[in-house]
Design a protein around this motif. Structure first.
Motif, mmCIF file in Angstrom:
data_model
loop_
_atom_site.group_PDB
_atom_site.id
_atom_site.type_symbol
_atom_site.label_atom_id
_atom_site.label_comp_id
_atom_site.label_asym_id
_atom_site.label_seq_id
_atom_site.Cartn_x
_atom_site.Cartn_y
_atom_site.Cartn_z
ATOM 1 N N LYS A 1 0.862 -1.191 0.000
ATOM 2 C CA LYS A 1 0.000 0.000 0.000
ATOM 3 C C LYS A 1 0.889 1.229 0.000
ATOM 4 O O LYS A 1 1.198 1.772 1.060
ATOM 5 C CB LYS A 1 -0.915 -0.009 1.216
ATOM 6 N N PRO A 2 1.348 1.687 -1.177
ATOM 7 C CA PRO A 2 2.233 2.855 -1.226
ATOM 8 C C PRO A 2 1.523 4.105 -0.735
ATOM 9 O O PRO A 2 0.342 4.300 -0.949
ATOM 10 C CB PRO A 2 2.600 2.966 -2.713
ATOM 11 N N GLY A 3 2.296 4.923 -0.053
ATOM 12 C CA GLY A 3 1.733 6.146 0.494
ATOM 13 C C GLY A 3 2.527 6.581 1.707
ATOM 14 O O GLY A 3 3.686 6.251 1.868
ATOM 15 N N GLY A 4 1.883 7.291 2.614
ATOM 16 C CA GLY A 4 2.563 7.786 3.801
ATOM 17 C C GLY A 4 2.490 6.860 4.986
ATOM 18 O O GLY A 4 2.983 7.189 6.052
ATOM 19 N N SER A 5 1.861 5.675 4.842
ATOM 20 C CA SER A 5 1.706 4.767 5.980
ATOM 21 C C SER A 5 3.037 4.220 6.445
ATOM 22 O O SER A 5 3.271 4.058 7.646
ATOM 23 C CB SER A 5 0.758 3.622 5.617
ATOM 24 N N TRP A 6 3.957 3.904 5.499
ATOM 25 C CA TRP A 6 5.232 3.333 5.897
ATOM 26 C C TRP A 6 6.087 4.349 6.641
ATOM 27 O O TRP A 6 6.791 4.008 7.587
ATOM 28 C CB TRP A 6 5.982 2.817 4.668
ATOM 29 N N THR A 7 6.018 5.614 6.225
ATOM 30 C CA THR A 7 6.784 6.651 6.912
ATOM 31 C C THR A 7 6.318 6.802 8.357
ATOM 32 O O THR A 7 7.130 7.017 9.259
ATOM 33 C CB THR A 7 6.644 7.988 6.170
ATOM 34 N N LYS A 8 5.026 6.648 8.589
ATOM 35 C CA LYS A 8 4.514 6.723 9.957
ATOM 36 C C LYS A 8 5.016 5.546 10.798
ATOM 37 O O LYS A 8 5.255 5.694 11.998
ATOM 38 C CB LYS A 8 2.985 6.738 9.940
ATOM 39 N N LEU A 9 5.153 4.381 10.169
ATOM 40 C CA LEU A 9 5.675 3.221 10.902
ATOM 41 C C LEU A 9 7.103 3.434 11.365
ATOM 42 O O LEU A 9 7.504 2.898 12.404
ATOM 43 C CB LEU A 9 5.618 1.973 10.015
ATOM 44 N N GLN A 10 7.878 4.212 10.615
ATOM 45 C CA GLN A 10 9.283 4.411 10.957
ATOM 46 C C GLN A 10 9.454 5.104 12.305
ATOM 47 O O GLN A 10 10.450 4.892 12.983
ATOM 48 C CB GLN A 10 9.984 5.222 9.866
ATOM 49 N N PHE A 11 8.495 5.946 12.693
ATOM 50 C CA PHE A 11 8.569 6.603 13.998
ATOM 51 C C PHE A 11 8.537 5.569 15.124
ATOM 52 O O PHE A 11 9.179 5.739 16.161
ATOM 53 C CB PHE A 11 7.412 7.592 14.166
ATOM 54 N N HIS A 12 7.802 4.487 14.920
ATOM 55 C CA HIS A 12 7.728 3.422 15.921
ATOM 56 C C HIS A 12 8.883 2.431 15.747
ATOM 57 O O HIS A 12 9.448 1.959 16.741
ATOM 58 C CB HIS A 12 6.390 2.696 15.808
ATOM 59 N N LEU B 1 18.953 -1.177 10.134
ATOM 60 C CA LEU B 1 17.539 -0.806 10.181
ATOM 61 C C LEU B 1 17.344 0.530 10.893
ATOM 62 O O LEU B 1 16.508 1.343 10.483
ATOM 63 C CB LEU B 1 16.746 -1.904 10.895
ATOM 64 N N VAL B 2 18.108 0.768 11.958
ATOM 65 C CA VAL B 2 18.027 2.059 12.650
ATOM 66 C C VAL B 2 18.487 3.174 11.730
ATOM 67 O O VAL B 2 17.846 4.235 11.639
ATOM 68 C CB VAL B 2 18.865 2.028 13.940
ATOM 69 N N TRP B 3 19.595 2.963 11.036
ATOM 70 C CA TRP B 3 20.087 3.971 10.100
ATOM 71 C C TRP B 3 19.084 4.235 8.989
ATOM 72 O O TRP B 3 18.895 5.388 8.582
ATOM 73 C CB TRP B 3 21.420 3.519 9.500
ATOM 74 N N LEU B 4 18.434 3.192 8.487
ATOM 75 C CA LEU B 4 17.446 3.358 7.427
ATOM 76 C C LEU B 4 16.266 4.190 7.906
ATOM 77 O O LEU B 4 15.789 5.086 7.202
ATOM 78 C CB LEU B 4 16.968 1.991 6.935
ATOM 79 N N SER B 5 15.786 3.905 9.108
ATOM 80 C CA SER B 5 14.661 4.657 9.654
ATOM 81 C C SER B 5 15.031 6.124 9.853
ATOM 82 O O SER B 5 14.240 7.021 9.536
ATOM 83 C CB SER B 5 14.213 4.053 10.983
ATOM 84 N N ILE B 6 16.232 6.373 10.374
ATOM 85 C CA ILE B 6 16.672 7.757 10.581
ATOM 86 C C ILE B 6 16.794 8.486 9.251
ATOM 87 O O ILE B 6 16.411 9.654 9.125
ATOM 88 C CB ILE B 6 18.007 7.784 11.350
ATOM 89 N N TYR B 7 17.301 7.790 8.236
ATOM 90 C CA TYR B 7 17.442 8.404 6.914
ATOM 91 C C TYR B 7 16.086 8.769 6.327
ATOM 92 O O TYR B 7 15.901 9.872 5.800
ATOM 93 C CB TYR B 7 18.184 7.447 5.979
ATOM 94 N N VAL B 8 15.130 7.853 6.427
ATOM 95 C CA VAL B 8 13.793 8.114 5.878
ATOM 96 C C VAL B 8 13.121 9.265 6.615
ATOM 97 O O VAL B 8 12.512 10.151 6.001
ATOM 98 C CB VAL B 8 12.933 6.832 5.958
ATOM 99 N N LEU B 9 13.242 9.266 7.939
ATOM 100 C CA LEU B 9 12.609 10.332 8.715
ATOM 101 C C LEU B 9 13.268 11.684 8.464
ATOM 102 O O LEU B 9 12.584 12.709 8.409
ATOM 103 C CB LEU B 9 12.676 9.989 10.203
ATOM 104 N N SER B 10 14.581 11.694 8.295
ATOM 105 C CA SER B 10 15.274 12.962 7.994
ATOM 106 C C SER B 10 14.862 13.492 6.636
ATOM 107 O O SER B 10 14.709 14.706 6.449
ATOM 108 C CB SER B 10 16.780 12.765 8.058
ATOM 109 N N LYS B 11 14.688 12.590 5.667
ATOM 110 C CA LYS B 11 14.224 13.007 4.338
ATOM 111 C C LYS B 11 12.823 13.596 4.419
ATOM 112 O O LYS B 11 12.493 14.571 3.751
ATOM 113 C CB LYS B 11 14.240 11.811 3.378
ATOM 114 N N LYS B 12 11.984 12.981 5.264
ATOM 115 C CA LYS B 12 10.620 13.469 5.416
ATOM 116 C C LYS B 12 10.610 14.862 6.041
ATOM 117 O O LYS B 12 9.820 15.734 5.645
ATOM 118 C CB LYS B 12 9.837 12.479 6.294
#
Length: 200
Positions: free
Chosen positions: A108-119, A185-196
């Motif tokens: 399900k492409p969209g903003g749902s995955w970005t929200k999961l990264q916070f958790h 995985l931590v680095w990936l989440s930080i990268y995605v959140l920083s991009k957001k």
């Protein structure tokens, strides 16, 4: 003059579809990489648990000629190895749950995955500390078993229980790989959140 006006709209309609396709492609690599890393985490942690649980060896130790006693070496004899088994088992369960969530977000492409990264970034960092601590504790005990400690008169045991120690070594190496995977995985989440955040 009327014929010149009718040729302008087709150029506008042909430029929009390629942009939407590129946006969907750019948004898909993040959850795809996240899901792949979590499947790899499950594989390494599960194999490490199986190898350490199978690290059991019984050997006859001769006290004097004609008399020998059986001695058994297994992971339950050390709290550090029990802790490593528990930490890696939690990592297996955690990777299954979060991996399923990543796959659903990928479908399900969209903003749902970005929200999961916070958790994810919080729990990934917490589990990284647990697995890394378990790896260090098990590695320290295994090193004493391999080399001994002359200052405390702790004798090495790997010369007697070679199969047991080889199983432990393989499990500890895979546990280290699991720790590195969690770090990625931590680095990936930080990268995605920083991009957001930079996009606003």
């Amino acid at each position: 003059m009327a014929s010149l006006d009718t040729t302008a709209p087709p150029h506008v309609t042909t430029e929009k579809p390629p942009k939407s396709v590129q946006q969907q492609y750019k948004g898909s690599w993040g959850p795809a990489l996240d899901a792949a890393l979590r499947m790899f985490l499950f594989a390494t942690a599960m194999v490490a648990v199986i190898i350490m649980a199978a690290s059991k060896q019984t050997k006859l130790i001769s006290l004097f000629p004609g008399f020998a006693i059986p001695l058994e070496a297994k992971f339950t004899q050390s709290p550090a190895f029990i802790y490593a088994i528990a930490a890696l088992s939690v990592a297996c369960l955690y990777s299954i749950i979060t991996g399923v969530l990543s796959v659903f977000a990928l479908m399900k492409p969209g903003g749902s995955w970005t929200k999961l990264q916070f958790h994810f970034v919080i729990f990934d960092a917490l589990l990284l500390g647990i697995v890394a601590a378990a790896t260090g504790a098990a590695g320290g005990v295994a090193y004493i078993g391999l080399k001994g400690n002359s200052h405390t008169n702790w004798n090495k045991v790997c010369d007697q229980f070679s199969s047991f120690c080889s199983h432990l070594a393989g499990s500890i190496v895979l546990s280290l790989v699991s720790s590195i995977t969690l770090l990625l995985l931590v680095w990936l989440s930080i990268y995605v959140l920083s991009k957001k955040l930079t996009r606003g």
